[in-house]
Scaffold this active site. Structure first.
Site, short mmCIF file in Angstrom:
data_model
loop_
_atom_site.label_atom_id
_atom_site.label_comp_id
_atom_site.label_asym_id
_atom_site.label_seq_id
_atom_site.Cartn_x
_atom_site.Cartn_y
_atom_site.Cartn_z
N SER A 164 33.86 50.97 58.73
CA SER A 164 34.58 50.76 59.98
C SER A 164 36.07 51.09 59.89
O SER A 164 36.70 51.30 60.92
CB SER A 164 34.43 49.31 60.43
N ASP A 189 41.37 42.62 64.74
CA ASP A 189 40.30 41.62 64.84
C ASP A 189 40.11 40.96 63.48
O ASP A 189 40.96 41.12 62.59
CB ASP A 189 39.02 42.23 65.43
N HIS A 211 39.95 43.99 60.71
CA HIS A 211 40.44 45.36 60.85
C HIS A 211 41.90 45.42 61.27
O HIS A 211 42.32 44.67 62.15
CB HIS A 211 39.58 46.11 61.87
#
Ligand SMILES: *[C@@H]1O[C@H](CO)[C@@H](O)[C@H](O)[C@H]1NC(C)=O
Ligand SMILES: *[C@@H]1O[C@H](CO)[C@@H](O)[C@H](O)[C@H]1NC(C)=O
Ligand SMILES: *[C@@H]1O[C@H](CO)[C@@H](O)[C@H](O)[C@H]1NC(C)=O
Ligand SMILES: *[C@@H]1O[C@H](CO)[C@@H](O)[C@H](O)[C@H]1NC(C)=O
Length: 365
Positions: free
Chosen positions: A39, A330, A333
């Site tokens: 991610s 978040d 991240h």
């Protein structure tokens, strides 16, 4: 009759294709960017696979600052590869699975949120590293068809290959308790992750890849998400995760040094993400942040519950006013601002942060 028509169409298409490709020539110093991993690098591949919202970020407020719409990136804006593409003079590099994306001359992005080097990591919900490399092999074939063997070889040899992998392999080990992989010792487990990453590197090298960029693991045990998931409201860092991150980073630099001796022309930049992120968590104001230990978007202590956007299990969440004041967007991240700072360190950082080369040095080779 029908089959004849198909045949003619095919020939026409083929003629156009040939005439286009024969007058196509790349600038002498063209450097493509091929992106693999998780991610931290996924620019939207998971929008196009059968997965769940746990592995997707294609809803508001993801994307709110730069793109003004959710792209699938796990951030308020751009990710590390977006800045690296900018520094390399390239446009944004699109996700491999984005429909209609069939020009690979600038490179392409294979990364998938949740992916690991181990096949078992979130199996069925992500594109694992091995599968990402098999997609790359398909792209290599297409480039050879399109450009011819010599030009394709040149493009692949000059290109940058950046890889972010491992966080999810360890995340799964710490937060889930069903996998057969739990029976391995920490050291054995790290050796498996590094072993699979080594296979991926060798396969890319075999297809002509020479210049690689790696992210070590960040302070996995101290992200808002890990703290809340494992320590609950006490919010202390998770030692098990910290230990694994250190073991991984040590094993990675040893493996890369070995590969440098064994693989012809192999050169790499290895960024110390553990240090760059820890520094910012511990001294946010030194780097222009107001908050280093709490997410901008999420719920619970440190906003460490992964509820940003309200589309996952937990529907309520808070969103900070200015993402750029935070290190984390978040639970796990970085914000665009943090990504830009770290991308700078990967691109032109001194050897205490990115070694033995930085990416700019590899770009200029
Ligand atoms: C997508 O995944 C779900 C749940 O894993 C499954 O029930 C469904 O059949 C899958 N759909 C496709 C098109 O594969
Ligand atoms: C990687 O590790 C898995 C175990 O998770 C194994 O099944 C797989 O064959 C390994 N190799 C590659 C190239 O992925
Ligand atoms: C996993 O399960 C074992 C026994 O089933 C238990 O002792 C251990 O605490 C569990 N670990 C986690 C992280 O839930
Ligand atoms: C790395 O080196 C640079 C310049 O030599 C220095 O300014 C910086 O503080 C160092 N960073 C760390 C984390 O040691």
């Amino acid at each position: 009759m029908a089959s004849l028509r198909i045949h003619i169409c095919f020939l026409l298409y083929f003629a156009i294709f040939l005439s286009l490709s024969s007058c196509y020539s790349l600038p002498e110093n063209h450097v493509a960017l091929f992106i693999f991993g998780d991610s931290l690098f996924d620019a939207g591949n998971n929008n196009y696979i059968n997965t769940t919202v746990n592995y997707q970020a294609n809803f508001w407020p993801y994307g709110e600052t730069f793109f003004k719409y959710p792209t699938g990136r796990f951030s308020d804006g751009r990710l590390l590869p977006d800045f690296i593409a900018e520094y390399a003079g390239l446009p944004l590099i699109p996700p491999y699975l984005q429909p209609g994306n069939n020009n690979f001359v600038d490179g392409v992005n294979f990364a998938s949120a949740g992916a690991g080097a181990l096949v078992e990591t979130y199996q069925g919900f992500v594109i694992n590293l091995n599968t990402q490399v098999s997609y790359f092999k398909d792209v290599e074939k297409l480039l050879r068809q399109e450009l011819g063997d010599a030009e394709a070889k040149r493009l692949l040899g000059r290109a940058l290959y950046i890889i972010s992998i491992g966080s999810n392999d360890y995340g799964v080990r710490i937060t889930q308790n069903s996998s057969v992989l739990q029976s391995y010792s920490k050291e054995e487990y790290v050796a498996m992750v590094i072993g699979n990453l080594t296979v991926a590197i060798k396969e890319i090298h075999m297809k002509g890849g020479r210049k690689f960029g790696f992210l070590g693991l960040g302070p996995l045990g101290c992200t808002p998400g890990m703290k809340v998931l494992v320590s609950g409201s006490t919010g202390s860092c998770v030692d098990k995760a910290t230990t694994l991150a250190h073991l991984h980073n040590k094993a990675l630099s040893i493996a890369l040094q070995k590969l440098e001796n064994r693989l012809e022309g192999f050169k790499f930049a290895n960024h110390d993400l553990y240090t760059s992120v820890s520094e910012r968590m511990n001294n946010p104001s030194k780097y222009g942040f107001k908050v280093g230990n709490m997410a901008c978007c999420g719920s619970g202590p440190y906003r460490g519950q992964s509820s940003c956007g309200g589309k996952r299990q937990i529907k309520e969440y808070q969103l900070c006013e200015k993402a750029s004041e935070y290190l984390f967007f978040d639970s796990g991240h970085p914000t665009e601002r943090a990504n830009r700072q770290i991308a700078e360190l990967i691109w032109r950082g001194t050897p205490n942060m990115t070694r033995p080369y930085n990416l700019k040095a590899l770009f200029n080779l």
